[in-house]
Write a protein that holds these residues in place. Structure first.
Motif, short mmCIF file in Angstrom:
data_model
loop_
_atom_site.label_atom_id
_atom_site.label_comp_id
_atom_site.label_asym_id
_atom_site.label_seq_id
_atom_site.Cartn_x
_atom_site.Cartn_y
_atom_site.Cartn_z
N ILE A 28 0.76 6.19 -2.33
CA ILE A 28 0.45 4.83 -2.79
C ILE A 28 1.28 3.82 -2.02
CG2 ILE A 28 0.57 3.24 -4.76
CD1 ILE A 28 -0.10 5.73 -6.53
N GLU A 29 2.57 4.09 -1.86
CA GLU A 29 3.44 3.18 -1.12
C GLU A 29 2.97 3.01 0.33
OE1 GLU A 29 7.41 4.70 -1.55
OE2 GLU A 29 7.56 4.04 -3.65
N GLU A 30 2.63 4.12 0.97
CA GLU A 30 2.15 4.05 2.35
C GLU A 30 0.86 3.25 2.45
OE1 GLU A 30 1.87 8.07 3.77
OE2 GLU A 30 4.05 8.35 3.69
N LEU A 31 -0.05 3.47 1.50
CA LEU A 31 -1.32 2.76 1.53
C LEU A 31 -1.15 1.27 1.27
CD1 LEU A 31 -3.52 5.42 -0.22
CD2 LEU A 31 -3.89 4.49 2.08
N THR A 32 -0.28 0.90 0.34
CA THR A 32 -0.05 -0.53 0.10
C THR A 32 0.60 -1.18 1.32
OG1 THR A 32 2.04 -0.11 -1.05
CG2 THR A 32 0.06 -0.33 -2.42
N ASP A 33 1.56 -0.47 1.94
CA ASP A 33 2.21 -1.01 3.14
C ASP A 33 1.22 -1.16 4.30
OD1 ASP A 33 4.62 -1.08 1.78
OD2 ASP A 33 5.43 0.73 2.74
N ASN A 34 0.39 -0.14 4.50
CA ASN A 34 -0.51 -0.13 5.65
C ASN A 34 -1.75 -1.00 5.49
OD1 ASN A 34 1.20 1.63 6.98
ND2 ASN A 34 0.13 3.45 6.27
N THR A 35 -2.17 -1.23 4.26
CA THR A 35 -3.41 -1.98 4.04
C THR A 35 -3.20 -3.39 3.51
OG1 THR A 35 -3.65 -1.22 1.75
CG2 THR A 35 -4.67 0.15 3.50
N GLY A 36 -2.04 -3.63 2.90
CA GLY A 36 -1.81 -4.93 2.27
C GLY A 36 -2.47 -5.05 0.91
N LEU A 37 -3.08 -3.96 0.44
CA LEU A 37 -3.71 -3.97 -0.87
C LEU A 37 -2.66 -3.78 -1.96
CD1 LEU A 37 -6.76 -1.65 -0.11
CD2 LEU A 37 -6.82 -4.12 -0.45
N SER A 38 -3.00 -4.17 -3.17
CA SER A 38 -2.12 -3.95 -4.30
C SER A 38 -2.19 -2.48 -4.73
CB SER A 38 -2.53 -4.83 -5.48
OG SER A 38 -3.77 -4.39 -6.00
N LYS A 39 -1.21 -2.05 -5.50
CA LYS A 39 -1.24 -0.68 -6.03
C LYS A 39 -2.50 -0.45 -6.85
CE LYS A 39 3.75 -0.04 -6.21
NZ LYS A 39 4.92 0.16 -7.06
N ALA A 40 -2.87 -1.44 -7.66
CA ALA A 40 -4.07 -1.30 -8.49
C ALA A 40 -5.31 -1.12 -7.62
CB ALA A 40 -4.23 -2.51 -9.40
N ASP A 41 -5.42 -1.91 -6.53
CA ASP A 41 -6.57 -1.78 -5.65
C ASP A 41 -6.61 -0.42 -4.96
OD1 ASP A 41 -7.64 -4.28 -6.21
OD2 ASP A 41 -6.62 -5.26 -4.53
N VAL A 42 -5.45 0.06 -4.50
CA VAL A 42 -5.38 1.36 -3.85
C VAL A 42 -5.82 2.45 -4.82
CG1 VAL A 42 -3.74 3.09 -3.01
CG2 VAL A 42 -3.64 0.75 -2.13
N ALA A 46 -9.14 4.85 -4.64
CA ALA A 46 -8.96 6.30 -4.59
C ALA A 46 -9.81 7.00 -5.64
CB ALA A 46 -7.48 6.65 -4.77
N VAL A 47 -9.84 6.46 -6.84
CA VAL A 47 -10.63 7.07 -7.92
C VAL A 47 -12.12 7.01 -7.58
CG1 VAL A 47 -11.31 6.84 -10.34
CG2 VAL A 47 -8.90 6.66 -9.70
N GLN A 48 -12.57 5.89 -7.03
CA GLN A 48 -13.98 5.76 -6.68
C GLN A 48 -14.37 6.72 -5.55
OE1 GLN A 48 -15.44 1.54 -6.59
NE2 GLN A 48 -13.29 1.15 -7.10
N ILE A 49 -13.50 6.88 -4.56
CA ILE A 49 -13.78 7.81 -3.47
C ILE A 49 -13.82 9.23 -4.00
CG2 ILE A 49 -12.81 8.82 -1.36
CD1 ILE A 49 -11.84 5.95 -0.69
#
Length: 78
Positions: A28-42, A46-49
């Motif tokens: 989650i930390e890597e994805l928020t850092d790399n995408t600029g998305l919030s934890k909630a969005d990440v 992930a759940v939808q995928i």
């Protein structure tokens, strides 16, 4: 027409309290850092995928991941 195949019923947002294992926290930390998305969005993405992949698995579909070298590898979700 709530709940029909052509018009699925939308539910209101829900709040959950969950505990993530360390590898998930790191992801989650890597994805928020790399995408600029919030934890909630990440987490929502992930759940939808995951839901999509499970639905495809039930249909007998597979998933291939093609690397930058062009080689494909089949991804198995057990």
């Amino acid at each position: 027409m709530p709940g029909t195949a052509s018009s699925p019923q939308r539910r209101a947002s829900e709040r959950y309290s969950v505990t993530f294992v360390p590898p998930a926290v790191q992801a989650i930390e890597e994805l928020t850092d790399n995408t600029g998305l919030s934890k909630a969005d990440v987490i929502n993405r992930a759940v939808q995928i995951y839901a999509y992949l499970e639905a495809q698995k039930r249909l007998g579909a597979g998933l291939l991941v093609r690397g930058p070298d062009g080689n494909a590898e089949r991804l198995y979700i057990v």
